[in-house]
Write a protein that holds these residues in place. Structure first.
Motif, PDB file in Angstrom:
ATOM      1  N   ALA A  19       0.747  -1.069  -0.174  1.00  0.00           N
ATOM      2  CA  ALA A  19       0.055  -0.043   0.096  1.00  0.00           C
ATOM      3  C   ALA A  19       0.745   1.381   0.003  1.00  0.00           C
ATOM      4  N   SER A  20       0.338   2.160  -0.361  1.00  0.00           N
ATOM      5  CA  SER A  20       1.064   3.608  -0.446  1.00  0.00           C
ATOM      6  C   SER A  20       0.661   4.376   0.509  1.00  0.00           C
ATOM      7  N   LEU A  21      -0.781   4.283   1.193  1.00  0.00           N
ATOM      8  CA  LEU A  21      -1.232   4.841   2.419  1.00  0.00           C
ATOM      9  C   LEU A  21      -2.338   3.837   3.190  1.00  0.00           C
ATOM     10  N   VAL A  22      -2.306   4.087   4.164  1.00  0.00           N
ATOM     11  CA  VAL A  22      -3.049   3.309   5.231  1.00  0.00           C
ATOM     12  C   VAL A  22      -3.672   4.572   6.309  1.00  0.00           C
ATOM     13  N   VAL A  23      -4.791   4.434   6.475  1.00  0.00           N
ATOM     14  CA  VAL A  23      -5.441   5.345   7.716  1.00  0.00           C
ATOM     15  C   VAL A  23      -6.319   4.289   8.539  1.00  0.00           C
ATOM     16  N   ALA A  24      -5.974   4.295   9.788  1.00  0.00           N
ATOM     17  CA  ALA A  24      -6.603   3.578  10.956  1.00  0.00           C
ATOM     18  C   ALA A  24      -7.205   4.482  11.967  1.00  0.00           C
ATOM     19  N   LYS A  25      -8.153   3.947  12.810  1.00  0.00           N
ATOM     20  CA  LYS A  25      -8.522   4.715  14.077  1.00  0.00           C
ATOM     21  C   LYS A  25      -7.740   3.856  15.283  1.00  0.00           C
ATOM     22  N   THR A  26      -7.257   4.679  15.873  1.00  0.00           N
ATOM     23  CA  THR A  26      -6.675   4.309  17.294  1.00  0.00           C
ATOM     24  C   THR A  26      -7.434   4.898  18.339  1.00  0.00           C
ATOM     25  N   VAL A  27      -7.281   4.675  19.632  1.00  0.00           N
ATOM     26  CA  VAL A  27      -7.907   5.401  20.760  1.00  0.00           C
ATOM     27  C   VAL A  27      -7.473   6.876  20.893  1.00  0.00           C
ATOM     28  N   GLU A  28      -6.336   7.193  20.366  1.00  0.00           N
ATOM     29  CA  GLU A  28      -5.738   8.617  20.288  1.00  0.00           C
ATOM     30  C   GLU A  28      -6.347   9.493  19.384  1.00  0.00           C
ATOM     31  N   GLY A  29      -7.033   8.809  18.133  1.00  0.00           N
ATOM     32  CA  GLY A  29      -7.411   9.423  17.040  1.00  0.00           C
ATOM     33  C   GLY A  29      -7.173   8.792  15.662  1.00  0.00           C
ATOM     34  N   ALA A  45      -8.991   1.520  17.771  1.00  0.00           N
ATOM     35  CA  ALA A  45     -10.219   1.740  18.069  1.00  0.00           C
ATOM     36  C   ALA A  45     -11.098   1.031  17.051  1.00  0.00           C
ATOM     37  N   GLU A  46     -12.477   0.984  17.400  1.00  0.00           N
ATOM     38  CA  GLU A  46     -13.458   0.494  16.572  1.00  0.00           C
ATOM     39  C   GLU A  46     -13.455   1.506  15.241  1.00  0.00           C
ATOM     40  N   GLY A  47     -13.626   1.285  14.102  1.00  0.00           N
ATOM     41  CA  GLY A  47     -13.650   2.034  12.820  1.00  0.00           C
ATOM     42  C   GLY A  47     -13.313   1.117  11.779  1.00  0.00           C
ATOM     43  N   GLN A  48     -12.962   2.247  10.812  1.00  0.00           N
ATOM     44  CA  GLN A  48     -12.354   1.821   9.543  1.00  0.00           C
ATOM     45  C   GLN A  48     -11.198   1.794   9.279  1.00  0.00           C
ATOM     46  N   VAL A  49     -10.445   0.674   8.641  1.00  0.00           N
ATOM     47  CA  VAL A  49      -9.123   0.771   8.173  1.00  0.00           C
ATOM     48  C   VAL A  49      -9.307   1.186   6.531  1.00  0.00           C
ATOM     49  N   LYS A  58      -8.598   1.121  -3.690  1.00  0.00           N
ATOM     50  CA  LYS A  58      -8.827   1.445  -2.377  1.00  0.00           C
ATOM     51  C   LYS A  58      -9.538   0.205  -1.718  1.00  0.00           C
ATOM     52  N   VAL A  59      -9.096  -0.230  -0.400  1.00  0.00           N
ATOM     53  CA  VAL A  59      -9.748  -1.390   0.343  1.00  0.00           C
ATOM     54  C   VAL A  59     -10.170  -0.630   1.744  1.00  0.00           C
ATOM     55  N   VAL A  60     -11.487  -0.904   1.960  1.00  0.00           N
ATOM     56  CA  VAL A  60     -11.897  -0.513   3.403  1.00  0.00           C
ATOM     57  C   VAL A  60     -12.420  -1.836   4.104  1.00  0.00           C
ATOM     58  N   ALA A  61     -11.848  -1.712   5.399  1.00  0.00           N
ATOM     59  CA  ALA A  61     -12.251  -2.826   6.390  1.00  0.00           C
ATOM     60  C   ALA A  61     -12.781  -2.137   7.493  1.00  0.00           C
ATOM     61  N   THR A  62     -13.675  -2.923   8.280  1.00  0.00           N
ATOM     62  CA  THR A  62     -14.016  -2.527   9.667  1.00  0.00           C
ATOM     63  C   THR A  62     -13.386  -3.226  10.768  1.00  0.00           C
ATOM     64  N   ALA A  63     -12.822  -2.653  11.526  1.00  0.00           N
ATOM     65  CA  ALA A  63     -11.800  -3.494  12.764  1.00  0.00           C
ATOM     66  C   ALA A  63     -12.068  -2.866  14.017  1.00  0.00           C
ATOM     67  N   GLN A  64     -11.906  -3.747  14.994  1.00  0.00           N
ATOM     68  CA  GLN A  64     -11.920  -3.256  16.420  1.00  0.00           C
ATOM     69  C   GLN A  64     -11.184  -4.280  17.486  1.00  0.00           C
ATOM     70  N   ASP A  65     -11.146  -3.696  18.632  1.00  0.00           N
ATOM     71  CA  ASP A  65     -10.450  -4.487  19.497  1.00  0.00           C
ATOM     72  C   ASP A  65      -9.223  -5.261  19.127  1.00  0.00           C
ATOM     73  N   GLY A  66      -8.303  -4.241  19.127  1.00  0.00           N
ATOM     74  CA  GLY A  66      -6.800  -5.006  18.799  1.00  0.00           C
ATOM     75  C   GLY A  66      -5.553  -3.921  18.942  1.00  0.00           C
ATOM     76  N   PHE A  67      -4.575  -3.638  18.088  1.00  0.00           N
ATOM     77  CA  PHE A  67      -3.740  -2.949  18.094  1.00  0.00           C
ATOM     78  C   PHE A  67      -3.059  -3.001  16.804  1.00  0.00           C
TER      79      PHE A  67
END
Length: 86
Positions: A19-29, A45-49, A58-67
């Motif tokens: 990938a050239s770019l990945v955006v994920a949601k953490t507990v910090e934002g 954090a729960e949200g989109q990757v 583009k690939v979009v996934a929903t993820a939660q509970d991890g690191f």
């Protein structure tokens, strides 16, 4: 140069590739990753990757509970639950 990205859930590998770019949601934002990013270890954090492949697709996934962990242009996202969005 590209990021090597692996997204896994407790049950299976959800996505793996470059990938050239990945955006994920953490507990910090939200946090974005590109090549050369500083090492990071963060709680997911729960949200989109959102993954932009090197081809531009583009690939979009929903993820939660991890690191997530980023080091040497390798991003690993480990989630309790993760699935690709349709």
């Amino acid at each position: 140069m590209a990021l090597t990205v692996t997204l896994v859930s407790a049950e299976e590998e959800v996505w793996h590739g470059e990938a050239s770019l990945v955006v994920a949601k953490t507990v910090e934002g939200e946090i974005g990753f590109m090549t050369g990013h500083e090492p990071v270890l963060a709680i997911l954090a729960e949200g989109q990757v959102r993954i932009t492949q090197t081809s531009g697709q583009k690939v979009v996934a929903t993820a939660q509970d991890g690191f997530l962990a980023m080091e040497d242009d390798v991003l690993t996202i480990v989630a309790g639950h993760a699935a690709l969005d349709s």
